[in-house]
Motif scaffolding. Structure first.
Motif, PDB file in Angstrom:
ATOM      1  N   GLU A 101       0.817  -1.241   0.149  1.00  0.00           N
ATOM      2  CA  GLU A 101      -0.075  -0.064  -0.110  1.00  0.00           C
ATOM      3  C   GLU A 101       0.798   1.203  -0.028  1.00  0.00           C
ATOM      4  OE1 GLU A 101      -2.576  -0.232   3.078  1.00  0.00           O
ATOM      5  OE2 GLU A 101      -4.148  -1.698   2.051  1.00  0.00           O
ATOM      6  N   ALA A 102       1.936   1.263   0.952  1.00  0.00           N
ATOM      7  CA  ALA A 102       2.736   2.425   0.943  1.00  0.00           C
ATOM      8  C   ALA A 102       3.600   2.635  -0.511  1.00  0.00           C
ATOM      9  CB  ALA A 102       3.862   2.195   2.022  1.00  0.00           C
ATOM     10  N   ALA A 103       3.834   1.761  -1.298  1.00  0.00           N
ATOM     11  CA  ALA A 103       4.521   1.698  -2.479  1.00  0.00           C
ATOM     12  C   ALA A 103       3.454   2.269  -3.715  1.00  0.00           C
ATOM     13  CB  ALA A 103       5.152   0.342  -3.127  1.00  0.00           C
ATOM     14  N   VAL A 104       2.361   1.878  -3.566  1.00  0.00           N
ATOM     15  CA  VAL A 104       1.114   2.250  -4.475  1.00  0.00           C
ATOM     16  C   VAL A 104       0.988   3.658  -4.203  1.00  0.00           C
ATOM     17  CG1 VAL A 104      -1.259   1.911  -5.039  1.00  0.00           C
ATOM     18  CG2 VAL A 104      -0.107  -0.244  -4.898  1.00  0.00           C
ATOM     19  N   ALA A 105       0.917   4.068  -2.930  1.00  0.00           N
ATOM     20  CA  ALA A 105       0.582   5.593  -2.644  1.00  0.00           C
ATOM     21  C   ALA A 105       1.846   6.442  -2.987  1.00  0.00           C
ATOM     22  CB  ALA A 105       0.225   5.775  -1.070  1.00  0.00           C
ATOM     23  N   ARG A 106       3.012   6.115  -2.847  1.00  0.00           N
ATOM     24  CA  ARG A 106       3.984   6.535  -3.378  1.00  0.00           C
ATOM     25  C   ARG A 106       4.188   6.859  -4.609  1.00  0.00           C
ATOM     26  NH1 ARG A 106       6.558   3.860   0.577  1.00  0.00           N
ATOM     27  NH2 ARG A 106       7.485   2.484  -1.056  1.00  0.00           N
ATOM     28  N   THR A 107       3.765   5.966  -5.513  1.00  0.00           N
ATOM     29  CA  THR A 107       3.770   5.884  -6.968  1.00  0.00           C
ATOM     30  C   THR A 107       2.938   6.890  -7.389  1.00  0.00           C
ATOM     31  OG1 THR A 107       4.676   3.674  -7.014  1.00  0.00           O
ATOM     32  CG2 THR A 107       3.686   4.312  -9.123  1.00  0.00           C
ATOM     33  N   TYR A 108       1.496   6.923  -6.801  1.00  0.00           N
ATOM     34  CA  TYR A 108       0.347   7.703  -7.322  1.00  0.00           C
ATOM     35  C   TYR A 108       0.827   9.178  -7.092  1.00  0.00           C
ATOM     36  CZ  TYR A 108      -3.545   4.625  -8.828  1.00  0.00           C
ATOM     37  OH  TYR A 108      -4.070   3.722  -9.565  1.00  0.00           O
ATOM     38  N   LEU A 115       2.882  15.253 -12.991  1.00  0.00           N
ATOM     39  CA  LEU A 115       2.004  15.730 -14.019  1.00  0.00           C
ATOM     40  C   LEU A 115       1.514  17.210 -13.458  1.00  0.00           C
ATOM     41  CD1 LEU A 115       0.019  12.569 -14.765  1.00  0.00           C
ATOM     42  CD2 LEU A 115       1.637  13.571 -16.232  1.00  0.00           C
ATOM     43  N   GLY A 116       1.269  17.456 -12.431  1.00  0.00           N
ATOM     44  CA  GLY A 116       0.561  18.539 -12.027  1.00  0.00           C
ATOM     45  C   GLY A 116      -0.896  18.053 -11.961  1.00  0.00           C
ATOM     46  N   GLY A 121      -5.339  14.794 -13.356  1.00  0.00           N
ATOM     47  CA  GLY A 121      -6.895  14.750 -13.379  1.00  0.00           C
ATOM     48  C   GLY A 121      -7.294  13.956 -14.545  1.00  0.00           C
ATOM     49  N   ARG A 122      -6.803  14.246 -15.798  1.00  0.00           N
ATOM     50  CA  ARG A 122      -7.303  13.585 -16.956  1.00  0.00           C
ATOM     51  C   ARG A 122      -6.391  12.375 -17.110  1.00  0.00           C
ATOM     52  NH1 ARG A 122      -5.455  18.491 -19.117  1.00  0.00           N
ATOM     53  NH2 ARG A 122      -3.690  17.284 -20.105  1.00  0.00           N
ATOM     54  N   ALA A 130      -9.728  20.537  -3.304  1.00  0.00           N
ATOM     55  CA  ALA A 130      -9.221  21.383  -2.537  1.00  0.00           C
ATOM     56  C   ALA A 130      -8.340  22.296  -3.259  1.00  0.00           C
ATOM     57  CB  ALA A 130      -8.640  20.708  -1.168  1.00  0.00           C
ATOM     58  N   GLY A 131      -7.950  21.931  -4.503  1.00  0.00           N
ATOM     59  CA  GLY A 131      -7.203  22.721  -5.213  1.00  0.00           C
ATOM     60  C   GLY A 131      -5.702  22.578  -4.981  1.00  0.00           C
ATOM     61  N   ARG A 132      -5.243  21.588  -4.048  1.00  0.00           N
ATOM     62  CA  ARG A 132      -3.825  21.451  -3.701  1.00  0.00           C
ATOM     63  C   ARG A 132      -3.208  19.989  -4.105  1.00  0.00           C
ATOM     64  NH1 ARG A 132      -3.321  18.813   0.839  1.00  0.00           N
ATOM     65  NH2 ARG A 132      -4.910  18.641   2.340  1.00  0.00           N
ATOM     66  N   LEU A 133      -1.842  19.903  -3.779  1.00  0.00           N
ATOM     67  CA  LEU A 133      -1.348  18.550  -4.106  1.00  0.00           C
ATOM     68  C   LEU A 133      -1.512  17.658  -2.815  1.00  0.00           C
ATOM     69  CD1 LEU A 133       0.545  16.977  -5.819  1.00  0.00           C
ATOM     70  CD2 LEU A 133       2.432  17.847  -4.397  1.00  0.00           C
TER      71      LEU A 133
END
Length: 157
Positions: A101-108, A115-116, A121-122, A130-133
């Motif tokens: 799970e931690a590796a998946v979250a880090r990759t995302y 990408l920004g 989003g796309r 919330a308009g933030r990272l």
């Protein structure tokens, strides 16, 4: 309380239409110019059913990978052979589902950061109300809730 990041699936008719088009275009000569998507062709782990799944192509220092909450990702648990069509070229590869799970979250989170918010989003199917990272913990919570997965692709062994 505003959600910082959430999964946003496009309308089903749009996804179905895009998948039909991509299944035809990616293996054709036109597919050489398409680097945003790849086509994964593999057999179901238990049923042997043939799958041909177009996905957004992601790349990092380790190679190609797919980000998905789709159920087909389980076919790569423990590793599985896959034929990958990317940039008009089909290559036999090995796919492996990342289950940590931690590796998946880090990759995302790494990909979102690269990408920004707008492109993430796309290309990943996310919203950022919330308009933030988001933080790593916020991405990890979303990944757990929506069953996000990472399928890493490497040269066939």
């Amino acid at each position: 309380m505003t959600t910082v990041v959430e999964w946003h699936q496009p309308p089903a008719p749009l996804v179905k239409t895009l998948n039909v088009v991509l299944r035809r275009v990616l293996p054709s000569p036109l597919g050489r110019g398409v680097r945003e998507f790849m086509l994964l062709a593999f057999a179901g782990r238990r049923t042997g059913r043939a799958y041909r799944v177009p996905v957004t192509a992601h790349r990092d220092a380790e190679g190609l990978y797919a980000l998905t909450p789709a159920g087909w990702r389980a076919n790569f648990r423990g590793g599985a052979d896959v034929s990958v069509t990317y940039a008009g070229r089909t290559t036999p590869m090995r796919g492996l589902l990342v289950e940590d799970e931690a590796a998946v979250a880090r990759t995302y989170l790494t990909r979102i950061t690269e990408l920004g918010l707008r492109r993430a989003g796309r290309e990943i199917g996310l919203r950022f109300p919330a308009g933030r990272l988001p933080t790593l913990d916020e991405v990890a919570e979303l990944a757990r809730r929506e069953h996000f997965g990472v399928v890493r692709l490497s040269g066939q062994t």
